[in-house]
Scaffold this motif. Structure first.
Motif, short mmCIF file in Angstrom:
data_model
loop_
_atom_site.label_atom_id
_atom_site.label_comp_id
_atom_site.label_asym_id
_atom_site.label_seq_id
_atom_site.Cartn_x
_atom_site.Cartn_y
_atom_site.Cartn_z
N ASN A 1 0.85 -1.16 0.00
CA ASN A 1 0.00 0.00 0.00
C ASN A 1 0.90 1.23 0.00
O ASN A 1 1.75 1.37 0.88
CB ASN A 1 -0.90 -0.04 1.23
N ILE A 2 0.73 2.11 -0.97
CA ILE A 2 1.51 3.33 -1.08
C ILE A 2 0.54 4.50 -1.20
O ILE A 2 -0.33 4.49 -2.05
CB ILE A 2 2.44 3.29 -2.32
N TYR A 3 0.70 5.49 -0.33
CA TYR A 3 -0.17 6.65 -0.37
C TYR A 3 0.55 7.87 0.22
O TYR A 3 1.59 7.73 0.87
CB TYR A 3 -1.47 6.39 0.38
N SER A 4 0.00 9.05 -0.04
CA SER A 4 0.56 10.26 0.56
C SER A 4 -0.50 10.94 1.41
O SER A 4 -1.70 10.83 1.15
CB SER A 4 1.07 11.22 -0.52
N SER A 5 -0.03 11.64 2.43
CA SER A 5 -0.91 12.38 3.32
C SER A 5 -0.13 13.57 3.87
O SER A 5 0.93 13.38 4.48
CB SER A 5 -1.37 11.47 4.46
N HIS A 6 -0.63 14.76 3.62
CA HIS A 6 0.00 15.99 4.11
C HIS A 6 1.47 16.08 3.70
O HIS A 6 2.33 16.46 4.50
CB HIS A 6 -0.13 16.12 5.62
N ILE A 8 3.57 13.68 3.08
CA ILE A 8 4.38 12.54 3.52
C ILE A 8 3.99 11.32 2.70
O ILE A 8 2.81 11.03 2.53
CB ILE A 8 4.16 12.26 5.02
N ILE A 9 4.99 10.60 2.20
CA ILE A 9 4.75 9.37 1.45
C ILE A 9 4.88 8.19 2.41
O ILE A 9 5.86 8.08 3.15
CB ILE A 9 5.74 9.22 0.28
N ASN A 10 3.89 7.32 2.40
CA ASN A 10 3.87 6.13 3.26
C ASN A 10 3.88 4.87 2.40
O ASN A 10 3.12 4.77 1.44
CB ASN A 10 2.59 6.14 4.11
N VAL A 11 4.73 3.93 2.76
CA VAL A 11 4.82 2.64 2.08
C VAL A 11 4.58 1.57 3.14
O VAL A 11 5.32 1.48 4.12
CB VAL A 11 6.20 2.43 1.42
N ILE A 12 3.51 0.78 2.94
CA ILE A 12 3.16 -0.25 3.91
C ILE A 12 3.07 -1.59 3.19
O ILE A 12 2.19 -1.79 2.35
CB ILE A 12 1.82 0.05 4.60
N PRO A 13 3.98 -2.53 3.48
CA PRO A 13 3.87 -3.85 2.86
C PRO A 13 2.65 -4.58 3.41
O PRO A 13 2.41 -4.59 4.62
CB PRO A 13 5.17 -4.55 3.27
N MET A 14 1.86 -5.15 2.50
CA MET A 14 0.61 -5.80 2.90
C MET A 14 0.63 -7.32 2.71
O MET A 14 -0.30 -7.99 3.09
CB MET A 14 -0.56 -5.21 2.11
N LEU A 15 1.69 -7.84 2.11
CA LEU A 15 1.77 -9.28 1.88
C LEU A 15 2.88 -9.90 2.72
O LEU A 15 3.94 -9.30 2.92
CB LEU A 15 2.06 -9.56 0.40
N GLY A 42 14.22 -3.19 6.52
CA GLY A 42 13.66 -4.46 6.96
C GLY A 42 12.14 -4.37 6.99
O GLY A 42 11.59 -3.72 7.86
N PHE A 43 11.49 -4.98 6.02
CA PHE A 43 10.04 -4.91 5.93
C PHE A 43 9.36 -5.85 6.90
O PHE A 43 9.81 -6.96 7.14
CB PHE A 43 9.57 -5.28 4.52
N SER A 44 8.23 -5.40 7.44
CA SER A 44 7.36 -6.21 8.27
C SER A 44 5.93 -5.91 7.85
O SER A 44 5.56 -4.74 7.69
CB SER A 44 7.57 -5.84 9.74
N ASN A 45 5.14 -6.94 7.65
CA ASN A 45 3.77 -6.80 7.17
C ASN A 45 2.98 -5.80 8.02
O ASN A 45 2.88 -5.95 9.22
CB ASN A 45 3.08 -8.16 7.18
N GLY A 46 2.43 -4.75 7.36
CA GLY A 46 1.62 -3.76 8.04
C GLY A 46 2.39 -2.64 8.71
O GLY A 46 1.80 -1.71 9.26
#
Length: 79
Positions: A1-6, A8-15, A42-46
């Motif tokens: 999941n990749i989105y921006s808010s105010h 800021i770019i956020n990248v959240i691994p969902m798998l 180091g990615f962690s789901n969510g």
């Protein structure tokens, strides 16, 4: 999941496939210039990875790669 808010770019691994992977994230502007790179994440789901880069309003591409996997998303930054 990749989105921006105010701005800021956020990248959240969902798998689960991304769990424990050492990833590289690149933020690329519309002209193809890389404006930010982070490596050995180091990615962690969510768990989010955030970029507060104070970028100008516009469209940016976010490239996420790890262990032969790659995902490219697009975000719009507005202030």
């Amino acid at each position: 999941n990749i989105y921006s808010s105010h701005g800021i770019i956020n990248v959240i691994p969902m798998l689960d496939a991304w769990n424990g992977q050492k990833a590289e994230i690149k933020i690329i502007n519309i002209t193809g210039t890389t404006v930010a790179v982070r490596t050995n994440i180091g990615f962690s789901n969510g768990s989010p990875e955030t970029f507060n880069l104070h970028l100008p309003t516009g469209i940016y591409f976010v490239s996420v790669s790890a262990s032969g996997k790659k995902f490219i998303g697009k975000v719009f930054i507005s202030k």
